[in-house]
Motif scaffolding. Structure first.
Motif, mmCIF file in Angstrom:
data_model
loop_
_atom_site.group_PDB
_atom_site.id
_atom_site.type_symbol
_atom_site.label_atom_id
_atom_site.label_comp_id
_atom_site.label_asym_id
_atom_site.label_seq_id
_atom_site.Cartn_x
_atom_site.Cartn_y
_atom_site.Cartn_z
ATOM 1 N N LEU A 35 -6.525 0.211 2.890
ATOM 2 C CA LEU A 35 -6.481 0.899 1.606
ATOM 3 C C LEU A 35 -5.044 1.316 1.306
ATOM 4 C CD1 LEU A 35 -8.082 2.177 -0.776
ATOM 5 C CD2 LEU A 35 -8.317 4.238 0.642
ATOM 6 N N VAL A 36 -4.559 0.926 0.124
ATOM 7 C CA VAL A 36 -3.189 1.240 -0.287
ATOM 8 C C VAL A 36 -3.199 2.498 -1.141
ATOM 9 C CG1 VAL A 36 -1.145 0.403 -1.511
ATOM 10 C CG2 VAL A 36 -2.575 -1.205 -0.217
ATOM 11 N N HIS A 37 -2.303 3.436 -0.810
ATOM 12 C CA HIS A 37 -2.157 4.695 -1.535
ATOM 13 C C HIS A 37 -0.836 4.666 -2.303
ATOM 14 C CE1 HIS A 37 -5.267 6.689 1.123
ATOM 15 N NE2 HIS A 37 -4.854 5.715 1.911
ATOM 16 N N PHE A 38 -0.899 4.823 -3.622
ATOM 17 C CA PHE A 38 0.298 4.845 -4.460
ATOM 18 C C PHE A 38 0.659 6.286 -4.822
ATOM 19 C CE2 PHE A 38 -1.469 0.613 -5.231
ATOM 20 C CZ PHE A 38 -0.331 -0.188 -5.129
ATOM 21 N N ALA A 39 1.923 6.616 -4.674
ATOM 22 C CA ALA A 39 2.396 7.950 -5.037
ATOM 23 C C ALA A 39 2.467 8.092 -6.553
ATOM 24 C CB ALA A 39 3.769 8.213 -4.424
ATOM 25 N N VAL A 40 2.109 9.274 -7.041
ATOM 26 C CA VAL A 40 2.224 9.611 -8.456
ATOM 27 C C VAL A 40 2.739 11.042 -8.564
ATOM 28 C CG1 VAL A 40 0.435 8.027 -9.280
ATOM 29 C CG2 VAL A 40 -0.208 10.335 -8.552
ATOM 30 N N ALA A 41 3.223 11.397 -9.740
ATOM 31 C CA ALA A 41 3.724 12.760 -9.938
ATOM 32 C C ALA A 41 2.582 13.748 -10.081
ATOM 33 C CB ALA A 41 4.640 12.809 -11.163
ATOM 34 N N ASP A 42 1.474 13.318 -10.683
ATOM 35 C CA ASP A 42 0.346 14.217 -10.923
ATOM 36 C C ASP A 42 -0.946 13.427 -10.802
ATOM 37 O OD1 ASP A 42 -1.664 15.378 -13.188
ATOM 38 O OD2 ASP A 42 -0.537 17.005 -12.226
ATOM 39 N N ARG A 43 -1.794 13.821 -9.858
ATOM 40 C CA ARG A 43 -3.034 13.090 -9.596
ATOM 41 C C ARG A 43 -3.954 13.047 -10.813
ATOM 42 N NH1 ARG A 43 -7.605 15.176 -6.585
ATOM 43 N NH2 ARG A 43 -7.295 17.013 -7.898
ATOM 44 N N ASP A 44 -4.171 14.204 -11.437
ATOM 45 C CA ASP A 44 -5.153 14.290 -12.517
ATOM 46 C C ASP A 44 -4.743 13.454 -13.725
ATOM 47 O OD1 ASP A 44 -6.546 15.965 -10.871
ATOM 48 O OD2 ASP A 44 -6.106 17.801 -11.982
ATOM 49 N N GLY A 63 -9.972 -0.628 -10.148
ATOM 50 C CA GLY A 63 -9.492 -1.302 -11.341
ATOM 51 C C GLY A 63 -10.604 -2.065 -12.033
ATOM 52 N N GLN A 64 -10.345 -2.475 -13.252
ATOM 53 C CA GLN A 64 -11.368 -3.142 -14.053
ATOM 54 C C GLN A 64 -11.826 -4.454 -13.408
ATOM 55 O OE1 GLN A 64 -10.144 -3.952 -18.111
ATOM 56 N NE2 GLN A 64 -12.188 -3.462 -18.868
ATOM 57 N N HIS A 65 -10.991 -5.047 -12.575
ATOM 58 C CA HIS A 65 -11.345 -6.313 -11.936
ATOM 59 C C HIS A 65 -11.906 -6.107 -10.532
ATOM 60 C CE1 HIS A 65 -9.574 -8.683 -15.175
ATOM 61 N NE2 HIS A 65 -8.641 -7.755 -15.211
ATOM 62 N N GLY A 66 -12.049 -4.852 -10.092
ATOM 63 C CA GLY A 66 -12.713 -4.575 -8.840
ATOM 64 C C GLY A 66 -11.829 -4.083 -7.718
ATOM 65 N N GLU A 67 -10.513 -4.164 -7.878
ATOM 66 C CA GLU A 67 -9.619 -3.744 -6.795
ATOM 67 C C GLU A 67 -9.648 -2.225 -6.633
ATOM 68 O OE1 GLU A 67 -6.840 -3.665 -10.416
ATOM 69 O OE2 GLU A 67 -8.692 -4.668 -9.766
ATOM 70 N N ILE A 68 -9.646 -1.778 -5.379
ATOM 71 C CA ILE A 68 -9.736 -0.355 -5.056
ATOM 72 C C ILE A 68 -8.411 0.110 -4.466
ATOM 73 C CG2 ILE A 68 -10.875 1.339 -3.548
ATOM 74 C CD1 ILE A 68 -13.459 -0.250 -3.909
ATOM 75 N N PHE A 69 -7.959 1.268 -4.896
ATOM 76 C CA PHE A 69 -6.712 1.852 -4.418
ATOM 77 C C PHE A 69 -6.762 3.345 -4.690
ATOM 78 C CE2 PHE A 69 -6.203 0.726 -8.815
ATOM 79 C CZ PHE A 69 -5.426 1.724 -9.383
ATOM 80 N N THR A 70 -5.797 4.078 -4.183
ATOM 81 C CA THR A 70 -5.736 5.503 -4.497
ATOM 82 C C THR A 70 -4.406 5.847 -5.138
ATOM 83 O OG1 THR A 70 -4.684 6.534 -2.557
ATOM 84 C CG2 THR A 70 -6.999 5.876 -2.322
ATOM 85 N N VAL A 71 -4.405 6.965 -5.851
ATOM 86 C CA VAL A 71 -3.165 7.586 -6.304
ATOM 87 C C VAL A 71 -3.113 8.971 -5.668
ATOM 88 C CG1 VAL A 71 -2.974 6.290 -8.450
ATOM 89 C CG2 VAL A 71 -4.265 8.424 -8.440
ATOM 90 N N ILE A 72 -1.948 9.369 -5.214
ATOM 91 C CA ILE A 72 -1.808 10.638 -4.509
ATOM 92 C C ILE A 72 -0.507 11.311 -4.925
ATOM 93 C CG2 ILE A 72 -0.810 9.426 -2.505
ATOM 94 C CD1 ILE A 72 -2.055 11.698 -0.762
ATOM 95 N N ALA A 73 -0.595 12.593 -5.203
ATOM 96 C CA ALA A 73 0.594 13.409 -5.485
ATOM 97 C C ALA A 73 1.024 14.017 -4.157
ATOM 98 C CB ALA A 73 0.285 14.488 -6.521
ATOM 99 N N MET A 74 1.974 13.363 -3.503
ATOM 100 C CA MET A 74 2.350 13.747 -2.140
ATOM 101 C C MET A 74 2.987 15.127 -2.127
ATOM 102 S SD MET A 74 1.596 11.082 -0.202
ATOM 103 C CE MET A 74 2.654 11.113 1.248
ATOM 104 N N ASN A 75 2.567 15.955 -1.148
ATOM 105 C CA ASN A 75 3.239 17.229 -0.954
ATOM 106 C C ASN A 75 4.303 17.084 0.146
ATOM 107 O OD1 ASN A 75 1.902 17.410 1.556
ATOM 108 N ND2 ASN A 75 0.204 18.558 0.661
ATOM 109 N N ASP A 76 4.967 18.150 0.477
ATOM 110 C CA ASP A 76 6.088 18.062 1.419
ATOM 111 C C ASP A 76 5.643 17.748 2.833
ATOM 112 O OD1 ASP A 76 7.871 18.610 -0.562
ATOM 113 O OD2 ASP A 76 7.982 20.757 -0.173
ATOM 114 N N THR A 77 4.345 17.905 3.123
ATOM 115 C CA THR A 77 3.859 17.610 4.466
ATOM 116 C C THR A 77 3.209 16.249 4.545
ATOM 117 O OG1 THR A 77 1.700 18.639 4.014
ATOM 118 C CG2 THR A 77 3.442 20.045 4.925
ATOM 119 N N GLY A 78 3.318 15.449 3.444
ATOM 120 C CA GLY A 78 2.679 14.141 3.439
ATOM 121 C C GLY A 78 3.294 13.185 4.433
#
Length: 261
Positions: free
Chosen positions: A204-213, A242-257
């Motif tokens: 599972l791939v986790h992509f960093a984002v500025a804000d999860r919501d 995703g609309q084509h079925g791919e699963i991934f996460t987005v995460i707003a990393m904190n300083d302990t990530g």
């Protein structure tokens, strides 16, 4: 900003890509979706018509490619760095895994191979050339972390230790943080008892984002589904499809990530 131009240490998740149907509502939609979600600049590879390198802040962060006819839905593939792809393929086989494709050249970019661990979890190997792998990590719009979701916790730990020399910090009886022999933390292995019947084990791939919501809302507006929202020790995270079925996460990393570098 965590950038890199040198090859990644062997055993480090160093690249991720996802394959889509070449038709308009496949690759075209995927390119539009990820450009709007992560702010990527998606460029066609000059030497590979069917491959697109996605860039953030002019650094390579992921790839999109055309499917090769497989009936499987799109999924994000995690690639592990190697400085000797033939030797790593031999180690995969020796440890009980399968080499699904022999190493092949991606012109000057590098060499790749596709493998499966003994449970069937699919992953890639990458021996970098002109493309060492990620040029940017742990920043919004780039990969922050990779987890194996498996039903065989101890067996999976043993396999990847044999192939890449991982050692583990076990957070509990169902999650382990993998370390290279040099001590860097690189990925996680999770006993995913919540996997639905029939769902294959997978990375599972986790992509960093500025804000999860806000990122989850944008993804939903672009046609993705929000499968789960959770607060983790590393930061607020959303599991998306995703609309084509791919699963991934987005995460707003904190300083302990966890640090992918």
């Amino acid at each position: 900003m965590t950038t890199r131009t040198a090859p990644w240490p062997s055993g480090t998740p160093c690249w991720a890509d996802c394959a889509f149907e070449p038709a308009h509502r496949g690759m075209h939609h995927a390119q539009d979706f990820y450009e709007k979600l992560f702010g990527w600049d998606v460029r066609r590879d000059a030497e590979h018509e069917d491959y697109r390198v996605c860039r953030k802040d002019d650094q390579p962060v992921a790839g999109l490619e055309h499917k090769n006819g497989s009936e499987a839905p799109p999924f994000w593939t995690t690639y592990f760095a190697t400085d000797d792809i033939a030797a790593t393929c031999a180690a995969v086989t020796s440890a009980g895994g399968k080499v699904l494709t022999d190493p092949f050249e991606m012109a000057a970019s590098g060499q790749a191979a596709y493998c499966a661990d003994p449970t069937g979890a699919f992953f890639g190997l990458w021996q970098g050339g002109e493309l060492p792998g990620f040029g940017l990590v742990n920043e919004p719009g780039s990969v922050a972390w990779n987890d194996l979701m498996t039903r065989d916790f101890e067996g999976s730990k043993s396999f990847y230790a044999n192939v890449f020399g991982f050692t583990y910090d076990d957070g509990d009886n169902s999650y382990a943080v993998a370390k290279l022999p040099t001590g860097e933390t690189v990925c996680g292995i999770h006993e995913a008892v919540e996997l639905p019947d029939g769902a294959p084990p997978s990375w599972l791939v986790h992509f960093a984002v500025a804000d999860r919501d806000s990122s989850a809302q944008i993804a939903q507006e672009l046609g993705a589904s929000i499968l789960m929202m959770m607060d983790t020790p590393f930061g607020p995270e959303a599991l998306l499809q995703g609309q084509h079925g791919e699963i991934f996460t987005v995460i707003a990393m904190n300083d302990t990530g966890a640090d992918a570098d």
